[in-house]
Design a protein around this motif. Structure first.
Motif, PDB file in Angstrom:
ATOM      1  N   GLU A  38      -3.424 -13.982  47.935  1.00 21.71           N
ATOM      2  CA  GLU A  38      -4.756 -14.431  47.580  1.00 21.71           C
ATOM      3  C   GLU A  38      -5.230 -13.720  46.325  1.00 21.71           C
ATOM      4  OE1 GLU A  38      -7.921 -12.473  50.130  1.00 21.71           O
ATOM      5  OE2 GLU A  38      -6.226 -12.705  51.498  1.00 21.71           O
ATOM      6  N   ALA A  39      -5.973 -14.451  45.522  1.00 25.92           N
ATOM      7  CA  ALA A  39      -6.592 -13.865  44.340  1.00 25.92           C
ATOM      8  C   ALA A  39      -7.912 -13.276  44.789  1.00 25.92           C
ATOM      9  CB  ALA A  39      -6.777 -14.920  43.272  1.00 25.92           C
ATOM     10  N   ASP A  40      -7.858 -12.100  45.375  1.00 26.01           N
ATOM     11  CA  ASP A  40      -9.017 -11.509  46.020  1.00 26.01           C
ATOM     12  C   ASP A  40      -9.642 -10.466  45.118  1.00 26.01           C
ATOM     13  OD1 ASP A  40     -10.858 -10.309  47.633  1.00 26.01           O
ATOM     14  OD2 ASP A  40      -9.524 -10.082  49.335  1.00 26.01           O
ATOM     15  N   ASP A  41     -10.823 -10.788  44.601  1.00 28.28           N
ATOM     16  CA  ASP A  41     -11.559  -9.843  43.760  1.00 28.28           C
ATOM     17  C   ASP A  41     -12.377  -8.876  44.597  1.00 28.28           C
ATOM     18  OD1 ASP A  41     -10.563 -11.276  41.668  1.00 28.28           O
ATOM     19  OD2 ASP A  41     -12.404 -12.398  41.308  1.00 28.28           O
ATOM     20  N   SER A  42     -12.440  -9.095  45.898  1.00 35.07           N
ATOM     21  CA  SER A  42     -13.358  -8.325  46.722  1.00 35.07           C
ATOM     22  C   SER A  42     -12.790  -6.968  47.136  1.00 35.07           C
ATOM     23  CB  SER A  42     -13.724  -9.113  47.974  1.00 35.07           C
ATOM     24  OG  SER A  42     -12.634  -9.128  48.868  1.00 35.07           O
ATOM     25  N   LYS A  54      -4.691 -13.437  58.583  1.00 35.38           N
ATOM     26  CA  LYS A  54      -5.414 -12.970  57.408  1.00 35.38           C
ATOM     27  C   LYS A  54      -6.327 -14.075  56.883  1.00 35.38           C
ATOM     28  CE  LYS A  54      -4.715 -10.597  53.081  1.00 35.38           C
ATOM     29  NZ  LYS A  54      -3.731 -10.015  52.181  1.00 35.38           N
ATOM     30  N   MET A  55      -7.604 -13.730  56.673  1.00 39.02           N
ATOM     31  CA  MET A  55      -8.562 -14.692  56.140  1.00 39.02           C
ATOM     32  C   MET A  55      -8.392 -14.795  54.628  1.00 39.02           C
ATOM     33  SD  MET A  55     -11.938 -13.980  58.440  1.00 39.02           S
ATOM     34  CE  MET A  55     -12.646 -15.608  58.245  1.00 39.02           C
ATOM     35  N   ILE A  56      -8.684 -15.969  54.097  1.00 39.80           N
ATOM     36  CA  ILE A  56      -8.516 -16.235  52.670  1.00 39.80           C
ATOM     37  C   ILE A  56      -9.857 -16.068  51.967  1.00 39.80           C
ATOM     38  CG2 ILE A  56      -7.909 -17.979  50.964  1.00 39.80           C
ATOM     39  CD1 ILE A  56      -6.053 -19.183  53.115  1.00 39.80           C
ATOM     40  N   TYR A  57      -9.856 -15.297  50.904  1.00 39.04           N
ATOM     41  CA  TYR A  57     -11.059 -15.078  50.106  1.00 39.04           C
ATOM     42  C   TYR A  57     -11.371 -16.356  49.339  1.00 39.04           C
ATOM     43  CZ  TYR A  57     -14.021 -13.096  46.434  1.00 39.04           C
ATOM     44  OH  TYR A  57     -15.045 -12.825  45.572  1.00 39.04           O
ATOM     45  N   SER A  58     -12.575 -16.881  49.528  1.00 36.34           N
ATOM     46  CA  SER A  58     -12.964 -18.131  48.883  1.00 36.34           C
ATOM     47  C   SER A  58     -13.782 -17.906  47.615  1.00 36.34           C
ATOM     48  CB  SER A  58     -13.763 -18.985  49.871  1.00 36.34           C
ATOM     49  OG  SER A  58     -14.157 -20.188  49.277  1.00 36.34           O
ATOM     50  N   GLY A  59     -14.387 -16.737  47.478  1.00 35.54           N
ATOM     51  CA  GLY A  59     -15.157 -16.447  46.278  1.00 35.54           C
ATOM     52  C   GLY A  59     -16.498 -15.829  46.604  1.00 35.54           C
ATOM     53  N   LYS A  60     -17.250 -15.546  45.556  1.00 28.63           N
ATOM     54  CA  LYS A  60     -18.576 -14.967  45.702  1.00 28.63           C
ATOM     55  C   LYS A  60     -19.593 -16.099  45.556  1.00 28.63           C
ATOM     56  CE  LYS A  60     -19.188 -11.071  43.981  1.00 28.63           C
ATOM     57  NZ  LYS A  60     -19.183  -9.987  43.043  1.00 28.63           N
ATOM     58  N   ALA A  84     -26.037 -12.301  47.033  1.00 30.51           N
ATOM     59  CA  ALA A  84     -24.665 -12.740  46.809  1.00 30.51           C
ATOM     60  C   ALA A  84     -23.800 -12.233  47.956  1.00 30.51           C
ATOM     61  CB  ALA A  84     -24.142 -12.204  45.486  1.00 30.51           C
ATOM     62  N   PHE A  85     -22.859 -13.073  48.384  1.00 28.80           N
ATOM     63  CA  PHE A  85     -21.964 -12.726  49.481  1.00 28.80           C
ATOM     64  C   PHE A  85     -20.546 -13.162  49.148  1.00 28.80           C
ATOM     65  CE2 PHE A  85     -26.116 -13.395  51.418  1.00 28.80           C
ATOM     66  CZ  PHE A  85     -26.254 -12.250  52.173  1.00 28.80           C
ATOM     67  N   ASP A  86     -19.563 -12.369  49.608  1.00 29.02           N
ATOM     68  CA  ASP A  86     -18.165 -12.780  49.560  1.00 29.02           C
ATOM     69  C   ASP A  86     -17.917 -13.671  50.762  1.00 29.02           C
ATOM     70  OD1 ASP A  86     -17.626 -11.274  47.302  1.00 29.02           O
ATOM     71  OD2 ASP A  86     -16.950  -9.532  48.444  1.00 29.02           O
ATOM     72  N   LEU A  87     -17.269 -14.816  50.547  1.00 34.66           N
ATOM     73  CA  LEU A  87     -16.997 -15.761  51.621  1.00 34.66           C
ATOM     74  C   LEU A  87     -15.501 -15.757  51.942  1.00 34.66           C
ATOM     75  CD1 LEU A  87     -18.598 -18.984  52.413  1.00 34.66           C
ATOM     76  CD2 LEU A  87     -16.165 -19.150  51.987  1.00 34.66           C
ATOM     77  N   LYS A  95     -12.884 -20.692  60.786  1.00 30.22           N
ATOM     78  CA  LYS A  95     -14.037 -19.786  60.881  1.00 30.22           C
ATOM     79  C   LYS A  95     -14.392 -19.264  59.485  1.00 30.22           C
ATOM     80  CE  LYS A  95     -15.231 -15.297  62.952  1.00 30.22           C
ATOM     81  NZ  LYS A  95     -16.620 -15.519  63.087  1.00 30.22           N
ATOM     82  N   VAL A  96     -15.695 -19.149  59.220  1.00 39.28           N
ATOM     83  CA  VAL A  96     -16.189 -18.651  57.938  1.00 39.28           C
ATOM     84  C   VAL A  96     -16.959 -17.366  58.189  1.00 39.28           C
ATOM     85  CG1 VAL A  96     -17.736 -19.148  56.012  1.00 39.28           C
ATOM     86  CG2 VAL A  96     -16.350 -20.969  56.979  1.00 39.28           C
ATOM     87  N   GLU A  97     -16.740 -16.359  57.335  1.00 37.64           N
ATOM     88  CA  GLU A  97     -17.475 -15.102  57.435  1.00 37.64           C
ATOM     89  C   GLU A  97     -18.002 -14.717  56.058  1.00 37.64           C
ATOM     90  OE1 GLU A  97     -16.054 -11.792  59.631  1.00 37.64           O
ATOM     91  OE2 GLU A  97     -14.818 -13.039  60.926  1.00 37.64           O
ATOM     92  N   PHE A  98     -19.215 -14.140  56.053  1.00 38.38           N
ATOM     93  CA  PHE A  98     -19.842 -13.657  54.833  1.00 38.38           C
ATOM     94  C   PHE A  98     -19.909 -12.138  54.869  1.00 38.38           C
ATOM     95  CE2 PHE A  98     -21.625 -17.865  55.514  1.00 38.38           C
ATOM     96  CZ  PHE A  98     -21.514 -18.431  54.261  1.00 38.38           C
ATOM     97  N   PHE A  99     -19.683 -11.506  53.709  1.00 37.06           N
ATOM     98  CA  PHE A  99     -19.759 -10.065  53.587  1.00 37.06           C
ATOM     99  C   PHE A  99     -20.500  -9.721  52.299  1.00 37.06           C
ATOM    100  CE2 PHE A  99     -16.125 -10.775  56.255  1.00 37.06           C
ATOM    101  CZ  PHE A  99     -16.251  -9.812  57.228  1.00 37.06           C
ATOM    102  N   VAL A 100     -21.213  -8.615  52.322  1.00 35.91           N
ATOM    103  CA  VAL A 100     -21.858  -8.118  51.114  1.00 35.91           C
ATOM    104  C   VAL A 100     -20.748  -7.644  50.177  1.00 35.91           C
ATOM    105  CG1 VAL A 100     -23.401  -6.355  50.195  1.00 35.91           C
ATOM    106  CG2 VAL A 100     -23.922  -7.441  52.387  1.00 35.91           C
ATOM    107  N   PRO A 101     -20.799  -8.021  48.902  1.00 31.22           N
ATOM    108  CA  PRO A 101     -19.758  -7.587  47.959  1.00 31.22           C
ATOM    109  C   PRO A 101     -19.673  -6.071  47.865  1.00 31.22           C
ATOM    110  CG  PRO A 101     -21.101  -9.322  47.000  1.00 31.22           C
ATOM    111  CD  PRO A 101     -21.768  -8.906  48.276  1.00 31.22           C
ATOM    112  N   LEU A 102     -18.478  -5.556  47.625  1.00 29.39           N
ATOM    113  CA  LEU A 102     -18.258  -4.117  47.540  1.00 29.39           C
ATOM    114  C   LEU A 102     -18.651  -3.519  46.196  1.00 29.39           C
ATOM    115  CD1 LEU A 102     -14.821  -3.718  49.342  1.00 29.39           C
ATOM    116  CD2 LEU A 102     -17.080  -3.117  50.202  1.00 29.39           C
TER     117      LEU A 102
END
Length: 109
Positions: A38-42, A54-60, A84-87, A95-102
């Motif tokens: 995954e191209a995960d910037d998070s 493993k969940m796939i990073y969809s973007g911010k 803003a949230f990382d999805l 399943k979808v989860e949101f996280f505060v960006p690091l």
């Protein structure tokens, strides 16, 4: 509904991958999701709580309170609270989860 030719589970017509065995209908093969890079910037590696894959990073994504109102809608957007949230998306169950960006710009105080 369509039937997966590998595991014989029912799959929604709009799905291109079987939720049970990761069979790809367009590619006519079972995908190895453990090899997905995954191209995960998070900077996170997150597993789905239901499927343990493993969940796939969809973007911010940015969300805001309020709505566009009339001619001045875009002007009023300047005064709205934005977050803003990382999805992340589970490739198996959806399943979808949101996280505060690091990164420091969006960190909670």
């Amino acid at each position: 509904m369509k039937i997966c030719p590998k595991c014989h589970e029912e799959v929604e017509d709009s799905f291109e991958i079987c939720w049970n065995c990761n069979y790809s209908f367009p590619d006519d093969k079972i995908l190895d999701l453990s090899a997905v890079e995954e191209a995960d910037d998070s900077g996170r590696s997150i597993d789905c709580l239901r499927c343990q894959v493993k969940m796939i990073y969809s973007g911010k994504y940015e969300f805001h309170e309020g709505m566009n109102t009339g001619v001045f809608g875009n002007l009023f957007e300047l005064f709205q609270n934005r977050e803003a949230f990382d999805l992340y998306v589970c490739p198996k169950c959806g399943k979808v989860e949101f996280f505060v960006p690091l990164n420091e710009e969006y960190r909670l105080r």
